[in-house]
Motif scaffolding. Structure first.
Motif, PDB file in Angstrom:
ATOM      1  N   ASP A  52       0.922  -1.064  -0.357  1.00 43.32           N
ATOM      2  CA  ASP A  52       0.074  -0.011   0.057  1.00 43.32           C
ATOM      3  C   ASP A  52       1.038   1.039  -0.384  1.00 43.32           C
ATOM      4  O   ASP A  52       1.561   1.980   0.981  1.00 43.32           O
ATOM      5  CB  ASP A  52      -1.110  -0.208   1.044  1.00 43.32           C
ATOM      6  N   ASP A  53       0.688   2.081  -1.055  1.00 46.07           N
ATOM      7  CA  ASP A  53       1.526   3.448  -1.388  1.00 46.07           C
ATOM      8  C   ASP A  53       0.857   4.391  -0.639  1.00 46.07           C
ATOM      9  O   ASP A  53       0.506   5.290  -1.230  1.00 46.07           O
ATOM     10  CB  ASP A  53       1.845   3.357  -2.634  1.00 46.07           C
ATOM     11  N   GLY A  54       0.668   4.467   0.481  1.00 41.50           N
ATOM     12  CA  GLY A  54       0.108   5.329   0.840  1.00 41.50           C
ATOM     13  C   GLY A  54      -1.514   5.986   0.303  1.00 41.50           C
ATOM     14  O   GLY A  54      -1.293   6.876   0.259  1.00 41.50           O
ATOM     15  N   SER A  55      -2.111   4.991   0.658  1.00 35.75           N
ATOM     16  CA  SER A  55      -3.670   5.084  -0.473  1.00 35.75           C
ATOM     17  C   SER A  55      -4.310   5.476   0.808  1.00 35.75           C
ATOM     18  O   SER A  55      -4.135   5.918   1.682  1.00 35.75           O
ATOM     19  CB  SER A  55      -4.587   3.965  -0.512  1.00 35.75           C
ATOM     20  N   GLN A  56      -5.418   6.915   0.133  1.00 42.96           N
ATOM     21  CA  GLN A  56      -6.256   7.553   0.235  1.00 42.96           C
ATOM     22  C   GLN A  56      -7.853   6.997   1.285  1.00 42.96           C
ATOM     23  O   GLN A  56      -8.645   7.167   1.715  1.00 42.96           O
ATOM     24  CB  GLN A  56      -6.319   9.217   0.200  1.00 42.96           C
ATOM     25  N   ALA A  67      -6.103 -10.181   3.552  1.00 43.48           N
ATOM     26  CA  ALA A  67      -4.667 -11.467   4.339  1.00 43.48           C
ATOM     27  C   ALA A  67      -4.847 -12.036   5.268  1.00 43.48           C
ATOM     28  O   ALA A  67      -4.479 -13.367   5.840  1.00 43.48           O
ATOM     29  CB  ALA A  67      -3.743 -10.816   4.658  1.00 43.48           C
ATOM     30  N   GLN A  68      -6.425 -11.976   5.754  1.00 48.69           N
ATOM     31  CA  GLN A  68      -7.277 -12.519   6.736  1.00 48.69           C
ATOM     32  C   GLN A  68      -8.048 -14.221   6.308  1.00 48.69           C
ATOM     33  O   GLN A  68      -7.073 -15.187   6.569  1.00 48.69           O
ATOM     34  CB  GLN A  68      -7.715 -11.960   7.829  1.00 48.69           C
ATOM     35  N   GLN A  69      -8.623 -13.606   4.968  1.00 47.75           N
ATOM     36  CA  GLN A  69      -9.031 -14.738   4.428  1.00 47.75           C
ATOM     37  C   GLN A  69      -8.216 -15.422   3.591  1.00 47.75           C
ATOM     38  O   GLN A  69      -8.828 -17.063   2.959  1.00 47.75           O
ATOM     39  CB  GLN A  69     -10.059 -13.407   3.467  1.00 47.75           C
ATOM     40  N   LEU A  70      -7.676 -14.735   2.480  1.00 46.89           N
ATOM     41  CA  LEU A  70      -6.510 -15.939   1.444  1.00 46.89           C
ATOM     42  C   LEU A  70      -5.523 -16.390   2.478  1.00 46.89           C
ATOM     43  O   LEU A  70      -4.792 -15.512   3.121  1.00 46.89           O
ATOM     44  CB  LEU A  70      -6.759 -14.916   0.378  1.00 46.89           C
ATOM     45  N   THR A  71      -5.516 -18.051   1.792  1.00 46.28           N
ATOM     46  CA  THR A  71      -4.144 -18.213   1.818  1.00 46.28           C
ATOM     47  C   THR A  71      -3.135 -17.986   2.056  1.00 46.28           C
ATOM     48  O   THR A  71      -1.770 -17.118   2.718  1.00 46.28           O
ATOM     49  CB  THR A  71      -3.993 -19.559   1.506  1.00 46.28           C
ATOM     50  N   HIS A  72      -2.858 -16.853   0.758  1.00 40.58           N
ATOM     51  CA  HIS A  72      -1.220 -16.535   0.506  1.00 40.58           C
ATOM     52  C   HIS A  72      -1.146 -15.043   0.187  1.00 40.58           C
ATOM     53  O   HIS A  72      -0.330 -14.686  -0.567  1.00 40.58           O
ATOM     54  CB  HIS A  72      -1.120 -17.002  -0.892  1.00 40.58           C
ATOM     55  N   ILE A  73      -1.686 -14.606   0.878  1.00 36.12           N
ATOM     56  CA  ILE A  73      -1.643 -12.959   0.511  1.00 36.12           C
ATOM     57  C   ILE A  73      -1.184 -12.580   1.714  1.00 36.12           C
ATOM     58  O   ILE A  73      -1.494 -12.678   3.040  1.00 36.12           O
ATOM     59  CB  ILE A  73      -3.658 -12.961  -0.115  1.00 36.12           C
ATOM     60  N   LYS A  74      -0.647 -11.227   1.305  1.00 30.67           N
ATOM     61  CA  LYS A  74       0.424 -10.595   2.784  1.00 30.67           C
ATOM     62  C   LYS A  74       0.044  -9.449   2.542  1.00 30.67           C
ATOM     63  O   LYS A  74      -0.573  -8.730   1.124  1.00 30.67           O
ATOM     64  CB  LYS A  74       1.912 -11.068   2.483  1.00 30.67           C
ATOM     65  N   GLY A  75       0.393  -8.503   3.184  1.00 32.17           N
ATOM     66  CA  GLY A  75       0.335  -6.823   2.854  1.00 32.17           C
ATOM     67  C   GLY A  75       1.830  -5.945   4.142  1.00 32.17           C
ATOM     68  O   GLY A  75       2.155  -6.344   4.434  1.00 32.17           O
ATOM     69  N   LEU A  76       2.118  -5.023   2.670  1.00 40.26           N
ATOM     70  CA  LEU A  76       3.262  -4.019   3.064  1.00 40.26           C
ATOM     71  C   LEU A  76       2.408  -2.828   3.250  1.00 40.26           C
ATOM     72  O   LEU A  76       2.002  -2.595   2.095  1.00 40.26           O
ATOM     73  CB  LEU A  76       4.395  -4.340   2.834  1.00 40.26           C
ATOM     74  N   LYS A  77       2.430  -1.543   3.965  1.00 37.42           N
ATOM     75  CA  LYS A  77       2.220  -0.700   4.293  1.00 37.42           C
ATOM     76  C   LYS A  77       3.339   0.531   4.780  1.00 37.42           C
ATOM     77  O   LYS A  77       4.038   0.491   5.601  1.00 37.42           O
ATOM     78  CB  LYS A  77       0.581  -0.436   4.866  1.00 37.42           C
ATOM     79  N   LEU A  78       3.436   0.891   3.374  1.00 40.03           N
ATOM     80  CA  LEU A  78       4.284   2.587   3.465  1.00 40.03           C
ATOM     81  C   LEU A  78       3.837   3.580   4.115  1.00 40.03           C
ATOM     82  O   LEU A  78       2.170   3.635   4.109  1.00 40.03           O
ATOM     83  CB  LEU A  78       4.257   3.380   2.422  1.00 40.03           C
ATOM     84  N   ALA A  79       4.784   4.203   4.660  1.00 43.60           N
ATOM     85  CA  ALA A  79       4.366   5.561   5.127  1.00 43.60           C
ATOM     86  C   ALA A  79       3.475   6.299   4.900  1.00 43.60           C
ATOM     87  O   ALA A  79       2.816   7.428   5.433  1.00 43.60           O
ATOM     88  CB  ALA A  79       5.382   5.746   6.438  1.00 43.60           C
ATOM     89  N   GLY A  80       4.231   6.626   3.529  1.00 41.69           N
ATOM     90  CA  GLY A  80       3.308   7.489   3.033  1.00 41.69           C
ATOM     91  C   GLY A  80       3.446   7.217   1.280  1.00 41.69           C
ATOM     92  O   GLY A  80       3.721   6.157   0.340  1.00 41.69           O
ATOM     93  N   ASN A  81       3.030   8.396   0.357  1.00 41.69           N
ATOM     94  CA  ASN A  81       3.238   7.751  -1.255  1.00 41.69           C
ATOM     95  C   ASN A  81       4.060   7.894  -1.673  1.00 41.69           C
ATOM     96  O   ASN A  81       5.051   9.336  -1.509  1.00 41.69           O
ATOM     97  CB  ASN A  81       2.208   8.698  -1.958  1.00 41.69           C
TER      98      ASN A  81
END
Ligand code: UDP
Ligand code: MG
Length: 318
Positions: A52-56, A67-81
């Motif tokens: 997530d590139d700092g989405s609004q 990431a909770q529902q699907l087995t192979h999904i992960k997430g990374l949240k950046l601090a800002g765009n």
């Protein structure tokens, strides 16, 4: 890691305000991985990570949910765009040691997920970089198609080493990613960096599809800036152009001097306003133009010497 038999494959997808497409994209990528795992092509530790590139909008909420529902999904949240290139880099560098190879792909499903398998197979037979090359641009607008063509042509003229019709859909092996980590530049142009790294490469062809939903985050203004960044990050050709222009003008002046002497000799002299003023304007313009190009590079040196970090990571979900 078990490179030869069942490699761990990671798919990295940068997202900026992609709430409209993420449901579909996450389901599709998860399905592709599940299928490849079931057929013993890749390891069950394989994953797809959304950066997530700092989405609004709701982007991060959806990523967390998936990431909770699907087995192979992960997430990374950046601090800002930080923009597409740096967001992608953040994903690649963060996950490079958790996979044998990483595939970068746009979140909007424009890159056909069906060629992921072909990429993986080429990787398994020893290829380090597999470039996704689009076959045609039938689904792009007339404007986008032609500006993109212009982009590749300018790049080629300016001696930048890029693969024609390849965007950022590609597979990179672990050792290519390790090499990528050594590039410290702030003005990132991954399409130029990856071919510079080398190792053995191959291509897979695919049809560029229509954006699944939402709007392009790359308006013409950003595209032009991206192309200019690509040129000035990878070639000194514009600087050379300055020298060439300077030389050409010098040569022209020589001829003009010759003509002036000749005119003086024959007595055919018309005291000319134009011949005095016009060259002044002309040279003024050329000089400004050349200073501008030099200035661009100085600006670039300025931003590189600061060595600022390129992104900050807020959090991740697995
Ligand atoms: N993107 C991003 N940060 C930005 C702009 C875009 O991460 O600041 C992502 C976007 O979410 C998408 C990818 O980069 O996954 C390509 O963007 P887009 O589809 O808008 O570009 P286009 O396909 O129109 O060139
Ligand atoms: Mg797109």
């Amino acid at each position: 890691m078990e490179t030869t038999q069942k490699p761990i494959i990671g798919i990295v997808s940068p997202c900026y305000n992609e709430a409209l497409v993420l449901n579909e994209t996450s389901v599709q990528l998860n399905a592709v991985i599940t299928d490849l795992v079931a057929r013993d092509v890749i390891s069950e530790k394989s994953f797809a990570v959304f950066v997530d590139d700092g989405s609004q909008d709701q982007t991060w909420t959806i990523i967390e949910e998936k990431a909770q529902q699907l087995t192979h999904i992960k997430g990374l949240k950046l601090a800002g765009n930080v923009g597409h290139q740096k967001a992608l880099l953040a994903g690649l560098l963060t996950f490079k040691d958790e996979a044998d190879a990483l595939i970068s792909i746009d979140a909007d499903l424009q890159d056909d997920v069906r060629v992921i398998e072909a990429m993986v197979l080429k990787f398994k037979s020893g290829t380090d970089v597999v470039y996704g090359v689009r076959k045609e641009r039938a689904t792009d607008t007339f404007f986008k198609r032609n500006t993109a063509l212009l982009f590749y042509n300018i790049m080629k003229k300016m001696k930048v080493n890029i693969i024609h019709n390849h965007a950022d859909y590609r597979l990179c092996s672990n050792r290519v990613l390790k090499a990528l980590a050594d590039f410290g530049e702030v003005n990132l142009f991954l399409r130029g960096i990856i071919p510079t790294i080398g190792f053995n490469k191959d291509v897979v062809y695919y049809d560029r599809l229509e954006r699944f939903a939402g709007e392009s985050k790359y308006p013409f203004r950003k595209m032009a800036a991206f192309a200019w960044n690509g040129v000035t990050s990878f070639s000194n050709y514009p600087l050379k152009l300055v020298t060439i222009i300077g030389f050409a003008i010098f040569f022209l002046c020589l001829i003009m001097t010759g003509y002036a002497l000749f005119a003086l000799y024959t007595g055919n002299v018309v005291p000319g306003w134009l011949s005095t003023v016009l060259p002044m304007y002309f040279l003024g313009g050329v000089q400004l133009f050349c200073f501008g190009i030099i200035g661009e590079y100085i600006g670039k040196i300025y931003s590189e010497v600061k060595q600022r970090p390129r992104y900050f990571i807020d959090k991740r979900v697995d």
